[in-house]
Design an enzyme around this catalytic site. Structure first.
Site, PDB file in Angstrom:
ATOM      1  N   LYS A 158       0.782  -1.276  -0.055  1.00 18.60           N
ATOM      2  CA  LYS A 158      -0.011   0.195   0.029  1.00 18.60           C
ATOM      3  C   LYS A 158       0.860   1.289  -0.067  1.00 18.60           C
ATOM      4  CE  LYS A 158       0.633   1.985   3.503  1.00 18.60           C
ATOM      5  NZ  LYS A 158       2.017   2.584   3.855  1.00 18.60           N
TER       6      LYS A 158
ATOM      7  N   TYR B 155      -4.641   4.246   6.337  1.00 21.40           N
ATOM      8  CA  TYR B 155      -5.130   3.363   7.180  1.00 21.40           C
ATOM      9  C   TYR B 155      -6.495   3.583   7.769  1.00 21.40           C
ATOM     10  CZ  TYR B 155      -0.603   0.805   6.956  1.00 21.40           C
ATOM     11  OH  TYR B 155       0.602  -0.055   6.739  1.00 21.40           O
TER      12      TYR B 155
HETATM   13  P1  NAD Z   1      12.326   1.649   2.203  1.00 18.80           P
HETATM   14  O1  NAD Z   1      12.682   3.012   1.781  1.00 18.80           O
HETATM   15  O2  NAD Z   1      12.900   1.025   3.741  1.00 18.80           O
HETATM   16  O3  NAD Z   1      12.845   0.771   1.189  1.00 18.80           O
HETATM   17  C1  NAD Z   1      12.378   0.989  -0.269  1.00 18.80           C
HETATM   18  C2  NAD Z   1      13.329  -0.071  -0.912  1.00 18.80           C
HETATM   19  O4  NAD Z   1      13.371   0.473  -2.478  1.00 18.80           O
HETATM   20  C3  NAD Z   1      14.731  -0.171  -0.776  1.00 18.80           C
HETATM   21  O5  NAD Z   1      15.233  -1.102  -0.803  1.00 18.80           O
HETATM   22  C4  NAD Z   1      15.434   0.861  -1.766  1.00 18.80           C
HETATM   23  O6  NAD Z   1      16.928   0.583  -2.109  1.00 18.80           O
HETATM   24  C5  NAD Z   1      14.395   0.594  -2.991  1.00 18.80           C
HETATM   25  N1  NAD Z   1      14.476   1.760  -4.105  1.00 18.80           N
HETATM   26  C6  NAD Z   1      14.672   1.281  -5.449  1.00 18.80           C
HETATM   27  N2  NAD Z   1      14.591   2.562  -6.182  1.00 18.80           N
HETATM   28  C7  NAD Z   1      14.521   3.507  -5.198  1.00 18.80           C
HETATM   29  C8  NAD Z   1      14.339   5.002  -5.297  1.00 18.80           C
HETATM   30  N3  NAD Z   1      14.351   5.394  -6.568  1.00 18.80           N
HETATM   31  N4  NAD Z   1      14.411   5.528  -4.470  1.00 18.80           N
HETATM   32  C9  NAD Z   1      14.330   4.956  -2.961  1.00 18.80           C
HETATM   33  N5  NAD Z   1      14.388   3.819  -2.660  1.00 18.80           N
HETATM   34  C10 NAD Z   1      14.428   2.823  -4.000  1.00 18.80           C
HETATM   35  O7  NAD Z   1      10.763   1.792   2.130  1.00 18.80           O
HETATM   36  P2  NAD Z   1       9.756   0.875   3.024  1.00 18.80           P
HETATM   37  O8  NAD Z   1       9.375   1.348   4.354  1.00 18.80           O
HETATM   38  O9  NAD Z   1      10.582  -0.504   2.914  1.00 18.80           O
HETATM   39  O10 NAD Z   1       8.449   0.845   2.155  1.00 18.80           O
HETATM   40  C11 NAD Z   1       8.570   0.260   0.826  1.00 18.80           C
HETATM   41  C12 NAD Z   1       6.899   0.055   0.392  1.00 18.80           C
HETATM   42  O11 NAD Z   1       6.148  -0.607   1.681  1.00 18.80           O
HETATM   43  C13 NAD Z   1       6.323   1.423   0.383  1.00 18.80           C
HETATM   44  O12 NAD Z   1       5.209   1.362  -0.694  1.00 18.80           O
HETATM   45  C14 NAD Z   1       5.486   1.966   1.686  1.00 18.80           C
HETATM   46  O13 NAD Z   1       4.352   2.655   1.786  1.00 18.80           O
HETATM   47  C15 NAD Z   1       5.079   0.044   2.151  1.00 18.80           C
HETATM   48  N6  NAD Z   1       5.051  -0.030   3.567  1.00 18.80           N
HETATM   49  C16 NAD Z   1       4.097  -0.742   4.009  1.00 18.80           C
HETATM   50  C17 NAD Z   1       3.940  -1.113   5.206  1.00 18.80           C
HETATM   51  C18 NAD Z   1       2.906  -1.858   5.938  1.00 18.80           C
HETATM   52  O14 NAD Z   1       2.766  -1.898   7.103  1.00 18.80           O
HETATM   53  N7  NAD Z   1       2.091  -2.372   5.045  1.00 18.80           N
HETATM   54  C19 NAD Z   1       4.805  -0.571   6.200  1.00 18.80           C
HETATM   55  C20 NAD Z   1       5.873   0.305   5.667  1.00 18.80           C
HETATM   56  C21 NAD Z   1       6.155   0.241   4.168  1.00 18.80           C
END
Ligand code: NAD
Length: 364
Positions: A132, A217
């Site tokens: 999401k 949420y």
């Molecule tokens: P994060 O920043 O920790 O990870 C993002 C990943 O994408 C990294 O591995 C990064 O290297 C990669 N990436 C590739 N291209 C990129 C770019 N151009 N810029 C930045 N990063 C890039 O983020 P996250 O917290 O893991 O979130 C990822 C997804 O998960 C999002 O869509 C977020 O909304 C979702 N999320 C959902 C929940 C949940 O509870 N369901 C919780 C956190 C995040």
């Protein structure tokens, strides 16, 4: 030894029965009971929640990774015994089409990349679970749904709360009418965001600010509890730090009207910690959760006392549910259309902030 006709018939019957039993056992062993997942994007969520959850799942298995960071390949391969042929990067990702060992790609990238990788995953013949918010726009959501339909692949969105027992109890109780007709819901989720340079503050990668990330949420809770789609919204934004939040929203409050007349009062923020709740008020009672949207420690209260269930791993439940949908050829209860409906409401909220007017939510 002389064999009578009776013993011949008896032994033939026994032989046939034992052959059938062996065949049935072989068939059962052949029957697929596990679905292999490849995680696309190995950031915080994949590392700290999803991969550990995949160690607890019954029907979903971590079998592949897709990463843009070469150093992560060996670390993940060693930690989770991932075969080298199941490791991809963002450029060669489409080659996953030839890999029979991967059934599902789980898109855990910044929001602005969800559409591209969902479409590429579906075109490669893989089922898609997408985090999401589903995408930056309803138009992108529609393209993702279309790509999965065209390739006859299943699509689900990572709405983990819909698998959480406290949330399910609240939904069932509200919809059972135990507390009479529902009048109002208040829901909010926010946190103080740190690093000013992260992708969550960039419009192209995040699609929006607090609303897209966590306000969703509160929106989901209102839709889930009522089972209704908002008709119209009225929204306002407050920006205390215009430099940090130059590209995305900081704090939004909004109201939504449901077709039954239920009013929803919602808020979201990237400026402060503490809001993580919903309360639903019926004619003769109320219930609510606080914290409501955390990974664990969900707590509930109602007119009749505490709401208490075991804490579960919400990600494991969400992935096992999707795996079972694939094994049993059923649609997910959190399909792409669910993500699309949230984006339509979010677009109405942004439009209302712009115009200062009550704004209708477009139909899916
Ligand atoms: P994060 O920043 O920790 O990870 C993002 C990943 O994408 C990294 O591995 C990064 O290297 C990669 N990436 C590739 N291209 C990129 C770019 N151009 N810029 C930045 N990063 C890039 O983020 P996250 O917290 O893991 O979130 C990822 C997804 O998960 C999002 O869509 C977020 O909304 C979702 N999320 C959902 C929940 C949940 O509870 N369901 C919780 C956190 C995040």
């Amino acid at each position: 030894m002389t064999l009578s006709r009776r013993t011949m018939i008896g032994s033939t019957a026994a032989l046939t029965a034992s052959t059938l039993l062996t065949q049935a056992k072989t068939h059962a062993a052949d029957e697929k009971t596990t679905v292999n997942f490849a995680l696309v994007g190995l950031g915080s969520l994949s590392t700290n929640q999803i991969a550990p959850a995949l160690q607890k799942t019954k029907h979903a298995k971590l079998a592949g990774i897709v990463t843009g960071t070469p150093e992560k390949e060996k670390i993940w391969a060693d930690k989770y015994s991932i075969k080298s042929e199941n490791i991809y990067n963002y450029e060669n990702f489409d080659k996953i089409a030839a890999n029979k060992d991967i059934d599902v790609v789980y898109i855990v990238l910044p929001n602005g990349m969800h559409k591209e990788f969902t479409v590429r995953g579906a075109n490669a013949g893989k089922h898609v679970l997408c985090e999401k918010p589903m995408a930056n726009s309803s138009e992108d959501c529609r393209a993702m749904i279309e790509a999965c339909k065209k390739n006859d692949r299943k699509l689900a969105v990572g709405y983990r709360c819909q698998f959480e027992p406290h949330h399910l109890y609240c939904r069932d109780t509200v919809q059972s009418g135990k507390y009479g007709p529902l009048h109002a819901i208040e829901a909010g989720f926010g946190f103080k965001i740190g690093d000013p340079n992260q992708w969550r503050l960039k419009a192209d990668l995040a699609g929006g600010g607090a609303l897209m990330d966590v306000g969703i949420y509160a929106l989901q809770a209102c839709r889930f509890l009522t089972g209704e789609e908002p008709v119209a919204v009225t929204a306002q934004e407050t920006k205390m730090d215009p430099k940090k939040f130059a590209e995305v929203d900081e704090t939004i409050t909004w109201t939504m009207t449901m077709p039954s007349g239920v009013n929803c009062y919602c808020s979201t923020s990237y400026a402060f910690n503490g809001i993580n709740r919903f309360n639903a008020y019926g004619e003769s009672g109320w219930l609510g959760l606080d914290p409501a949207y955390s990974y664990k420690g969900i707590k509930g209260q109602s007119k009749d006392g505490p709401i208490q269930f075991d804490q579960i791993d919400q990600f494991a439940a969400e992935m096992d549910a999707f795996a079972q949908c694939i094994l049993e050829d059923r649609q997910s209860k959190v399909p792409g259309e669910e993500g699309l409906r949230d984006l339509l409401a979010i677009e109405a909220i942004y439009a209302s902030i712009k115009t200062g007017q009550r704004t209708k939510v477009q139909e899916a």
